[in-house]
Design an enzyme around this catalytic site. Structure first.
Site, short mmCIF file in Angstrom:
data_model
loop_
_atom_site.label_atom_id
_atom_site.label_comp_id
_atom_site.label_asym_id
_atom_site.label_seq_id
_atom_site.Cartn_x
_atom_site.Cartn_y
_atom_site.Cartn_z
N PHE A 183 43.44 41.87 39.80
CA PHE A 183 42.27 41.49 40.60
C PHE A 183 40.97 41.68 39.83
O PHE A 183 39.99 41.01 40.11
CB PHE A 183 42.26 42.24 41.92
N ASP A 184 40.94 42.60 38.87
CA ASP A 184 39.80 42.66 37.96
C ASP A 184 39.68 41.34 37.19
O ASP A 184 38.59 40.78 37.04
CB ASP A 184 39.96 43.82 36.97
N VAL A 185 40.82 40.88 36.66
CA VAL A 185 40.81 39.63 35.91
C VAL A 185 40.42 38.47 36.82
O VAL A 185 39.61 37.61 36.46
CB VAL A 185 42.19 39.38 35.27
#
Length: 400
Positions: A183-185
């Site tokens: 989810f960071d990506v």
């Protein structure tokens, strides 16, 4: 577009975003990934770090020796094509430099807690007052509203809260996180899309705007069919291991020497699969006639497929099943995945920099017919370009 602080003798920026100046006040992953993508496409990115540097500089092992210094490969993976300046925002001189950088920037990216930069006069409203054309991107964990602004935004927490972990792992086992900060990506990609959209609008209005992305919203969007199952179908998805809730076969199946992922996503592919396996009667069996039938009767169909697959190696089946036009693939390790990309001509690895400072890196995945990603600079050491950036910010706007 604003000229950036390109150092003497540095390779000129190319690509569709050449001439764009990005002030990168982000750290760790989502923001740095977004700004690296912009830098790969030609933007001049100034990475602003605190005196201690980006947190990921200390996230090791693994490390790579870069110019005699053991450097975190995590940091190296998302910080190429940038120039680093270390600024202590509690120091008046450094804060003035940071504000001047924000005043000149086309794009500013930050992932402080919502409102965290206001005390330094680096929030959107203050920056836009002197730089109304700025596209200001904020990335947070849970948004800037009163309920989420104080919550820490770590990917693992969002994997837990969003429901992803409830979907990952064996049906009777514990929930698992994904093997990467997915989810960071994803939030980094969404931020990049938002920035480019706002820049496009700026061509006609002359004004920038505030772009906000949060990890939880990216997660709920990225869970696609699973969140849709809930909001549109009133279903609560659950862990199914490697099985798919709506398709079969669409999972790893055992061969003589290991598993092969087989994905027959429609009736035609299933018929081709059965022909290769020597089971031509199965597609006409009423239990397996259509995808919904095969999904409902997967426990009856699976052993029939496995019985045939176990007679040969996964490599042999991979060759024949792919040859028949049915998607499938072996379960590789990361090194094998990179090697496979090489084998099929994707050239996945680029080397950025020269000599002892050279760093192997994964290629930007976007390909253009007329331009291409540009790999000008290896990930910078802390404050590597501090002197030239400070001089540029105090002496005028012309590129040194």
């Amino acid at each position: 577009m604003t000229a950036g602080p390109a150092g003497a003798g540095a390779p000129p920026a190319r690509g569709p975003l050449a001439g764009l100046l990005v002030a990168d006040f982000s750290r760790i992953l989502a923001g740095p990934y977004a700004t690296m993508l912009l830098a790969d496409l030609g933007a001049e990115v100034v990475k602003v770090e605190g005196p201690g540097g980006d947190d990921t500089r200390t996230w090791q092992p693994p490390v790579r020796d870069v110019g005699g210094e053991a450097t975190s490969t995590y940091y190296l993976g998302v910080n190429r094509n940038k120039r680093s300046v270390a600024l202590d925002l509690k120091d008046d001189g450094d804060l003035a430099a940071a504000r001047e950088l924000a005043r000149r920037a086309d794009v500013l990216v930050e992932n402080f807690k919502p409102g965290g930069l206001a005390r330094f006069g680096l929030d959107y409203e203050t920056v836009a007052a002197t730089n109304p054309a700025v596209v200001y991107a904020s990335i947070s964990g849970f948004g800037s509203g009163p309920g989420g602004r104080s919550l820490p935004g770590y990917d693992l927490i969002v994997q837990a809260i969003s429901g992803l972990m409830s979907l990952t792992g064996d049906p009777d086992g514990s929930p698992y996180r994904a093997g990467v900060a997915v989810f960071d990506v994803m939030a980094g990609l969404h931020a990049t899309i938002g920035v480019l959209s706002a820049l496009n609008l700026r061509h006609s209005t002359g004004r920038g705007q505030h772009v906000e992305v949060d990890l939880l919203s990216s997660a709920l969007s990225g869970l696609v069919n699973q969140t849709s199952a809930h909001v549109a179908g009133d279903v609560v998805p659950f862990r199914m291991g490697n099985s798919h809730p709506s398709l079969f076969p669409y999972e790893p199946l055992p061969c003589a020497d290991g598993d092969l992922v087989v994905t027959a996503g429609n009736d035609g592919q299933f018929r081709k699969l059965c022909d290769v396996l020597g089971l031509p009667e199965l597609p006409d069996d009423p239990r397996f006639l259509h995808n919904e039938d095969r999904t409902a009767n997967r426990e009856e169909l699976r052993p029939l497929l496995v019985e045939r697959l176990r007679t040969r190696s996964k490599t042999e089946w991979f060759r024949d099943i792919i040859g028949a036009g049915v998607p499938c693939g072996p379960i590789n390790t990361v090194d094998q995945g990179v090697a496979f990309a090489r084998e099929i001509g994707l050239d996945p690895v680029v080397t950025v920099g020269e000599g002892a400072a050279a760093v192997p890196s994964i290629r930007n995945p976007i390909r253009f017919s007329d331009t291409d990603a540009d790999y000008r600079l290896p990930p910078p050491s802390l404050d590597e370009h501090g002197t030239e950036i400070r001089r540029w910010l105090t002496e005028g706007e012309e590129t040194p």
